[in-house]
Structures are given as structure tokens and as C-alpha cells.
Design an enzyme around this catalytic site. Sequence first.
Site, PDB file in Angstrom:
ATOM      1  N   GLU A 124     -10.528   9.104   4.384  1.00 57.35           N
ATOM      2  CA  GLU A 124     -10.964   8.942   3.006  1.00 57.35           C
ATOM      3  C   GLU A 124     -12.142   7.976   2.990  1.00 57.35           C
ATOM      4  O   GLU A 124     -12.116   6.947   3.681  1.00 57.35           O
ATOM      5  CB  GLU A 124      -9.829   8.409   2.115  1.00 57.35           C
ATOM      6  CG  GLU A 124      -8.664   9.371   1.955  1.00 57.35           C
ATOM      7  CD  GLU A 124      -7.641   8.890   0.933  1.00 57.35           C
ATOM      8  OE1 GLU A 124      -7.844   7.805   0.349  1.00 57.35           O
ATOM      9  OE2 GLU A 124      -6.645   9.597   0.731  1.00 57.35           O
ATOM     10  N   ARG A 144       2.964  -7.741   4.935  1.00 59.49           N
ATOM     11  CA  ARG A 144       3.427  -6.443   4.434  1.00 59.49           C
ATOM     12  C   ARG A 144       4.736  -6.031   5.107  1.00 59.49           C
ATOM     13  O   ARG A 144       5.545  -5.319   4.511  1.00 59.49           O
ATOM     14  CB  ARG A 144       2.343  -5.392   4.689  1.00 59.49           C
ATOM     15  CG  ARG A 144       2.679  -3.999   4.213  1.00 59.49           C
ATOM     16  CD  ARG A 144       1.523  -3.065   4.514  1.00 59.49           C
ATOM     17  NE  ARG A 144       1.815  -1.692   4.197  1.00 59.49           N
ATOM     18  CZ  ARG A 144       1.019  -0.673   4.507  1.00 59.49           C
ATOM     19  NH1 ARG A 144      -0.115  -0.893   5.136  1.00 59.49           N
ATOM     20  NH2 ARG A 144       1.353   0.561   4.177  1.00 59.49           N
ATOM     21  N   ASP A 167      -5.745  11.776   8.057  1.00 64.19           N
ATOM     22  CA  ASP A 167      -6.487  11.503   6.839  1.00 64.19           C
ATOM     23  C   ASP A 167      -7.722  10.641   7.056  1.00 64.19           C
ATOM     24  O   ASP A 167      -7.631   9.533   7.577  1.00 64.19           O
ATOM     25  CB  ASP A 167      -5.516  10.764   5.895  1.00 64.19           C
ATOM     26  CG  ASP A 167      -5.868  10.901   4.436  1.00 64.19           C
ATOM     27  OD1 ASP A 167      -6.761  11.699   4.114  1.00 64.19           O
ATOM     28  OD2 ASP A 167      -5.244  10.200   3.630  1.00 64.19           O
ATOM     29  N   GLU A 197      -2.181   2.674   7.658  1.00 66.48           N
ATOM     30  CA  GLU A 197      -3.581   2.598   7.275  1.00 66.48           C
ATOM     31  C   GLU A 197      -4.400   1.702   8.198  1.00 66.48           C
ATOM     32  O   GLU A 197      -3.971   0.613   8.567  1.00 66.48           O
ATOM     33  CB  GLU A 197      -3.709   2.053   5.839  1.00 66.48           C
ATOM     34  CG  GLU A 197      -3.015   2.879   4.782  1.00 66.48           C
ATOM     35  CD  GLU A 197      -1.574   2.439   4.525  1.00 66.48           C
ATOM     36  OE1 GLU A 197      -1.030   1.668   5.344  1.00 66.48           O
ATOM     37  OE2 GLU A 197      -0.996   2.869   3.515  1.00 66.48           O
ATOM     38  N   ASP A 251       1.887   5.026   5.516  1.00 66.71           N
ATOM     39  CA  ASP A 251       1.924   3.578   5.731  1.00 66.71           C
ATOM     40  C   ASP A 251       1.352   3.176   7.081  1.00 66.71           C
ATOM     41  O   ASP A 251       1.808   2.217   7.699  1.00 66.71           O
ATOM     42  CB  ASP A 251       3.345   3.032   5.591  1.00 66.71           C
ATOM     43  CG  ASP A 251       3.945   3.279   4.215  1.00 66.71           C
ATOM     44  OD1 ASP A 251       3.165   3.317   3.240  1.00 66.71           O
ATOM     45  OD2 ASP A 251       5.172   3.449   4.120  1.00 66.71           O
ATOM     46  N   GLU A 292       0.118  14.767   7.860  1.00 67.65           N
ATOM     47  CA  GLU A 292      -1.261  14.626   7.385  1.00 67.65           C
ATOM     48  C   GLU A 292      -2.037  13.689   8.295  1.00 67.65           C
ATOM     49  O   GLU A 292      -1.505  12.678   8.766  1.00 67.65           O
ATOM     50  CB  GLU A 292      -1.262  14.090   5.948  1.00 67.65           C
ATOM     51  CG  GLU A 292      -2.626  13.990   5.313  1.00 67.65           C
ATOM     52  CD  GLU A 292      -2.550  13.599   3.842  1.00 67.65           C
ATOM     53  OE1 GLU A 292      -3.520  12.987   3.355  1.00 67.65           O
ATOM     54  OE2 GLU A 292      -1.534  13.898   3.181  1.00 67.65           O
ATOM     55  N   HIS A 343     -11.263   4.886   5.173  1.00 68.65           N
ATOM     56  CA  HIS A 343      -9.812   4.682   5.142  1.00 68.65           C
ATOM     57  C   HIS A 343      -9.156   5.790   5.966  1.00 68.65           C
ATOM     58  O   HIS A 343      -9.420   6.971   5.743  1.00 68.65           O
ATOM     59  CB  HIS A 343      -9.346   4.747   3.685  1.00 68.65           C
ATOM     60  CG  HIS A 343      -7.870   4.631   3.477  1.00 68.65           C
ATOM     61  ND1 HIS A 343      -7.253   3.456   3.144  1.00 68.65           N
ATOM     62  CD2 HIS A 343      -6.883   5.562   3.540  1.00 68.65           C
ATOM     63  CE1 HIS A 343      -5.950   3.655   3.017  1.00 68.65           C
ATOM     64  NE2 HIS A 343      -5.701   4.929   3.246  1.00 68.65           N
ATOM     65  N   THR A 344      -8.315   5.415   6.932  1.00 71.54           N
ATOM     66  CA  THR A 344      -7.625   6.405   7.762  1.00 71.54           C
ATOM     67  C   THR A 344      -6.120   6.201   7.648  1.00 71.54           C
ATOM     68  O   THR A 344      -5.642   5.079   7.437  1.00 71.54           O
ATOM     69  CB  THR A 344      -8.043   6.304   9.244  1.00 71.54           C
ATOM     70  OG1 THR A 344      -7.573   5.059   9.789  1.00 71.54           O
ATOM     71  CG2 THR A 344      -9.547   6.405   9.396  1.00 71.54           C
ATOM     72  N   ASN A 345      -5.382   7.303   7.806  1.00 72.50           N
ATOM     73  CA  ASN A 345      -3.921   7.225   7.744  1.00 72.50           C
ATOM     74  C   ASN A 345      -3.339   8.418   8.495  1.00 72.50           C
ATOM     75  O   ASN A 345      -4.013   9.446   8.677  1.00 72.50           O
ATOM     76  CB  ASN A 345      -3.445   7.230   6.285  1.00 72.50           C
ATOM     77  CG  ASN A 345      -2.102   6.549   6.093  1.00 72.50           C
ATOM     78  OD1 ASN A 345      -1.381   6.271   7.054  1.00 72.50           O
ATOM     79  ND2 ASN A 345      -1.758   6.289   4.846  1.00 72.50           N
ATOM     80  N   ASP A 400      -9.065   3.627 -10.481  1.00 69.73           N
ATOM     81  CA  ASP A 400      -7.932   2.732 -10.712  1.00 69.73           C
ATOM     82  C   ASP A 400      -7.550   1.949  -9.455  1.00 69.73           C
ATOM     83  O   ASP A 400      -6.789   0.982  -9.533  1.00 69.73           O
ATOM     84  CB  ASP A 400      -6.722   3.512 -11.235  1.00 69.73           C
ATOM     85  CG  ASP A 400      -6.306   4.657 -10.323  1.00 69.73           C
ATOM     86  OD1 ASP A 400      -7.165   5.158  -9.565  1.00 69.73           O
ATOM     87  OD2 ASP A 400      -5.130   5.055 -10.367  1.00 69.73           O
ATOM     88  N   TRP A 401      -8.115   2.353  -8.269  1.00 72.05           N
ATOM     89  CA  TRP A 401      -7.760   1.639  -7.037  1.00 72.05           C
ATOM     90  C   TRP A 401      -8.849   1.625  -5.967  1.00 72.05           C
ATOM     91  O   TRP A 401      -8.837   0.766  -5.079  1.00 72.05           O
ATOM     92  CB  TRP A 401      -6.490   2.233  -6.412  1.00 72.05           C
ATOM     93  CG  TRP A 401      -6.653   3.647  -5.926  1.00 72.05           C
ATOM     94  CD1 TRP A 401      -6.426   4.788  -6.631  1.00 72.05           C
ATOM     95  CD2 TRP A 401      -7.087   4.075  -4.628  1.00 72.05           C
ATOM     96  NE1 TRP A 401      -6.696   5.894  -5.871  1.00 72.05           N
ATOM     97  CE2 TRP A 401      -7.090   5.498  -4.639  1.00 72.05           C
ATOM     98  CE3 TRP A 401      -7.451   3.414  -3.455  1.00 72.05           C
ATOM     99  CZ2 TRP A 401      -7.473   6.252  -3.525  1.00 72.05           C
ATOM    100  CZ3 TRP A 401      -7.828   4.175  -2.348  1.00 72.05           C
ATOM    101  CH2 TRP A 401      -7.830   5.573  -2.393  1.00 72.05           C
TER     102      TRP A 401
END
Length: 280
Positions: free
Chosen positions: A100, A268, A98, A125, A123, A96, A113-115, A189-190
Site C-alpha cells: 500500500e 504493541r 500487500d 506491518e 498484523d 494476502e 506499507h507492507t503486510n 481517516d487514517w
Amino acid sequence: MTTSLLLSLLFSFVILASAANFNQDIDVTWGDGRGKILENGHLLTLTLDKFSGSGFQSKNQYLFGKIDMNIKLVPGNSAGTVTTYYLRSEGSTWDEIDFEFLGNLSGDPYIVHTNVYTQGKGDKEQQFYLWFDPTKDFHTYSLLWNPQRIIFSVDGTPIREFKDLETTGVAFPKSQPMSVYSSLWNADDWATRGGLVKTDWSKAPFTAAYRNYKADACVWSSGKSSCSSTSPFQNSWLSQELDITSQERLKWVQKNYMIYNYCTDTKRFPQGLPKECTVP
């Protein structure tokens, strides 16, 4: 298949450029009428209300290509909403690429937001603010995917590059064909301040608009590419890389507008940053 063999095969292909007509190129796949194709196929809108969001996907799958889409994001108080635009393969070990767009309160900036996922694992991002209001007009969001790199761009300005570093043990998406997807949905929710700010349903319905979908790519069908070998020099995106000017623009964006980078998040990754973060 080796990268050199893959390149030699792909360089013999001619690009199949998808016409900018949503009726020909896109299926609205969910939303019970909340996704609409208008203006004889030249405009598509996705709507979110309290009961459902909506989404679409490309009729074709692609193995490498350059995908452009003009998007006008949800205006006003878009907190809690997420507009997505991405490439994704099928199955449980999917690849994927991504984009967003995380909504926010009126006057606060959207977060881009990219991934990148390979074999079902993401993971990776990176998040950005934009240097303009993406709700006032249409802007072009592009995904370039070739065997050497993935480049995320906004109005022709690169904001992120993810290189093929498989020789160092970093997985790279290069074997699974992907479709183009987009959706508008509720993620309060996030999505906004970690879920602290909820969707204001009194502002519904929320609408995102799309124009000028273009896929310069090789279509994948029945296990093979439908490209021909009649014009081997037409597919410039297949070996495209960032020139000096583009590299400088990328540095400008990442210096001034990047707000999160997994490659600098040592909390992280206490055991050490991912391999691709340490390669020069």
C-alpha cells in the site's frame, strides 16, 4: 500436502507468463469509468475524485508466482489517498500479500506499507520510505511468492522477506490461490499522519498509472494448476532466494529507509513479539 511433495509437484510445472496487455489480463472492477485501459492495452490508469475511487483485478488466480507491475503514483498533494497493489485469496479466512502506498503532502515522502495475511490474520506491518520520488516516473514493484518465502522488491531491490516458518508454528500462505488487485481510494481517516491530514479535493482528480504487468506464475483454475510438465527447469522463481548481494541490499534498505517494523514494537506486543520475529 507436505512442503517436499508440493515442491516436487511444482517443479514439474512450466511457468505461464502473462503477456503485458491489460485488455487480456485485467478487469477493471469498480469506479464507474474511473479506471481506464489505454494505448491498446499497454497503459492503465485509476482515478479518485470526491465521489469514488477505482480498482482492477487480474482475470486469473495464481498459486505461487512472481508478479511485476510498473506504477507511477499520484503526484503532488496526495495526502489522504492510498494506492494499493496486492495478492489476495477469496473468503473470510483469506491470504494476502500487500503493498500500500500512503500519500502525503507535496514535498513529503510516500510511505510504502507492507503486510502479510494468513487465514484472515495480518498484523505483520513493515513500512518504508523510498529512495526516489515515485511520482516522477514508473517504477517496478514486485511480489515473489514461492513455497519458502515472500519477497517484496522495488526496482529489483528487495525491501522485505517473509519466510515460511510453519515448522515453528507461524502460518504461511501456501494453499489458497490468489488474484492480483489494485485500487486507488480515499482513506483520509487514517492514511496520512493517522488521519490528521485530510484529502484536498481541490486537487482532484487524483490519478495513478500502470504499465508492464507481468505474472510469471502458475494459473489456478477449477481446483488445479493449468501449468504443464514440459519444461521443469524454466520456473527459477519457485526456488528463488536472496543471494549475498540481495541480502546486503535488503539490509541497506531496512537500515536506511524502514520507518516501522512490527517485530520491534514491544509496546504493541507486551506479552512478547510474534514467533517469526524471534527466529534467527
